[in-house]
Write a protein that holds these residues in place. Structure first.
Motif, mmCIF file in Angstrom:
data_model
loop_
_atom_site.group_PDB
_atom_site.id
_atom_site.type_symbol
_atom_site.label_atom_id
_atom_site.label_comp_id
_atom_site.label_asym_id
_atom_site.label_seq_id
_atom_site.Cartn_x
_atom_site.Cartn_y
_atom_site.Cartn_z
ATOM 1 N N GLU A 210 0.776 -0.743 -0.188
ATOM 2 C CA GLU A 210 0.367 0.348 0.411
ATOM 3 C C GLU A 210 0.624 1.718 0.329
ATOM 4 N N ARG A 213 3.056 1.950 -3.516
ATOM 5 C CA ARG A 213 2.267 2.415 -4.350
ATOM 6 C C ARG A 213 1.799 3.783 -4.462
ATOM 7 N N ARG A 217 3.523 6.252 -7.518
ATOM 8 C CA ARG A 217 2.383 7.234 -8.070
ATOM 9 C C ARG A 217 3.397 8.617 -8.434
ATOM 10 N N ALA A 247 3.012 -2.440 -6.705
ATOM 11 C CA ALA A 247 3.168 -1.468 -6.693
ATOM 12 C C ALA A 247 3.323 -1.301 -8.050
#
Ligand code: ZN
Ligand code: CU
Length: 535
Positions: A210, A213, A217, A247
């Motif tokens: 998580e 991720r 970005r 991810a």
């Protein structure tokens, strides 16, 4: 020529960082950049001329794995690094970064930062909140070296969840994600984890996916001290690869090593795993330091469950004989479920005390030796020390095989990272802090012929620049930043040893950081021309 060059480096062998064989040329530097590379440049064009006849001229080295976060505030010149030809350091590794520090977690973070030398820096410098605040402090200190900061998962977790050994709630996970994203916005190049250290090791894979991720970005990197470097290392690498795949982030494995005698030779399989992942399209890289011994907190030798609740709690519990027997039986058993047993891997005669405030007389001695001299059980020596100094004690652990070291070093995607623990001028730390780069060039290139010089320089320059995504550095090319090392391939060698870890290397007469001399005739002159590089 209208404007004079600041510095002209004449007559050297140019190793440009690509891995190509050398060519001979003169290098002109102006305004912090490499202005000109020509077969011949008139000396009258320059204010200052450095003769590099018979010497190698190459890009400055990247130390891809450091714990210089607080040392850079204590000694911004970072003498031990520039003396090795290092002009850029990656900080924030193994899950530890100085920022962010939430207001309500100041005390907890102060204890945590002591692990990295928080006690040696001005309190004022640690009065920060955001990750960006910390980077501001670093730049204000006028560093003599370039800095690539990562944000640490343990730091983020500690801020949100304290030292708790459990999965985060949804709300906590949301806060951690936001914290990572903010650090990325403020200049972090990626996220690091330290999955053998509390509280990082309390995280399950899903939690890290998580957080990774958020890194994806921003096209950042995920750098991990993986969950196990011993008998369960293949699982640990598989976890890192899974995080990368799920991810969508590139993966960098820290200080790759095969710990523990019974695992020696496993590097064939670990490297194959990384090669296979790459073949399937996941960017996996790693770094390595060239020594048979590692170094970490003595407390990292305990099963992680013992450390739950924080320093106060475990140091108190360890004084209870019943609890102590439990800990010993956990360490003695063959069940290594979920943690890495470094005592089994190296044995008490392979564990040497390197930093201790309470027992300076122990420094430089093995736990086996101390136990013998004091007529104590080695487990009691270990646990007494941890109960007394908590995570303040640092040990050097002999646990690797030379064959694995060489095999890993030859891996084309393997770079050099010291993993040095700074000495702050007082502590007897692992020699890797002051010796890693000249050791590779002197021992592993010249003496043992494990690498060619071109390949070693590539691993120290263009490979890390590409991996971390730094533009304008890592190659000797016109227009690039003038981070430059001039060294003698015939004499370059590390000076630091386990007994005298402060000794400087030899054979590296000149180092330039952004066009200014940081090292001159082998002495630090201190350029303050480094920069905190924000992604
Ligand atoms: Zn680590
Ligand atoms: Cu580390």
């Amino acid at each position: 020529m209208a404007e004079k060059l600041d510095i002209l480096i004449r007559g050297g062998r140019i190793l440009d960082g690509t891995g190509n064989p050398y060519y001979k040329a003169d290098v002109g530097i102006s305004g912090g950049k490499i202005a000109l590379i020509r077969r011949w440049i008139d000396v009258r064009c320059a204010r200052r001329v450095i003769s590099a006849k018979g010497l190698v001229v190459c890009p400055g080295f990247f130390d891809t794995h450091t714990h210089d976060d607080l040392y850079l505030l204590f000694n911004p010149r970072c003498d031990e690094k520039v003396l090795q030809g290092v002009t850029t350091v990656v900080i924030g590794n193994c899950g530890f970064s100085v920022g962010p520090i939430c207001r309500d977690r100041r005390d907890l973070m102060a204890g945590f930062l002591r692990l990295m030398g928080g006690q040696y820096v001005n309190e004022e410098d640690l009065r920060i909140e955001s990750f960006g605040d910390y980077l501001g402090k670093l730049q204000a200190a006028e560093p003599g070296i370039n800095i690539i900061p990562l944000v640490g998962h343990s730091t983020v977790r500690l801020n949100v969840m304290g030292s708790e050994d459990r999965a985060p709630t949804e709300e906590e996970l949301r806060r951690m994600r936001a914290m990572v994203a903010r650090a990325m916005e403020e200049g972090a190049w990626g996220l690091s984890t330290g999955l053998i250290y509390a509280p990082g090791n309390y995280a399950r894979t899903e939690e890290i996916v998580e957080l990774a991720r958020e890194v994806a970005r921003f096209q950042g990197i995920y750098a991990s001290h993986i969950r196990n470097e011993g008998s369960r290392q293949l699982d640990a690498i598989a976890e890192a690869i899974r995080i990368g795949e799920e991810a969508g982030v590139r993966v960098h494995i820290a200080h790759h090593k095969i710990a523990g005698r019974s695992n020696w030779g496993m590097s064939r399989r670990t490297l194959a795993m990384m090669r296979n992942a790459r073949a399937k399209g996941l960017e996996v890289t790693c770094d390595q330091y060239p020594y048979r011994a590692g170094s970490t907190f003595l407390a990292a030798l305990l099963p992680p469950a013992v450390l739950a609740g924080g320093d106060e709690v475990f140091s108190h519990k360890l004084k209870d004989p019943g609890f102590r027997r439990e800990v010993v039986s956990m360490m003695e058993s063959d069940e290594e479920e979920g943690w890495e047993n470094l005592v089994k891997g190296g044995g008490f005669d392979g564990i040497f005390i390197s930093v201790s405030q309470s027992h300076p007389d122990y420094v430089g001695r093995s736990i086996a030796e101390i136990a013998e001299a004091e007529g104590k059980d080695p487990y009691d020596v270990l646990l007494d020390l941890i109960a007394e100094e908590r995570r303040g004690i640092i040990a050097i652990l002999f646990m690797m095989d030379e064959g694995d070291i060489r095999r890993i070093m030859r891996g084309p995607f393997v770079m050099v990272g010291s993993d040095g623990i700074p000495s702050f001028g007082v502590n007897k730390v692992h020699p890797r802090f002051a010796g890693t780069f000249p050791r590779v060039l002197g021992r592993y290139v010249r003496q043992r012929k494990v690498l060619t010089l071109e390949e070693a320089v590539r691993k120290m320059t263009s490979l890390p620049a590409q991996t971390f995504g730094v533009r304008g550095k890592g190659l000797l090319k016109e227009g690039f930043d003038a981070d430059i090392v001039v060294f003698d391939p015939e004499t370059v060698i590390d000076g630091a040893t386990y007994h005298e870890p402060h000794l400087a290397p030899e054979g590296i007469p000149y180092v330039l950081v952004n066009g200014q001399l940081a090292v001159e005739r082998g002495e630090v002159v201190g350029a303050a021309s480094g920069r905190v590089l924000r992604r």
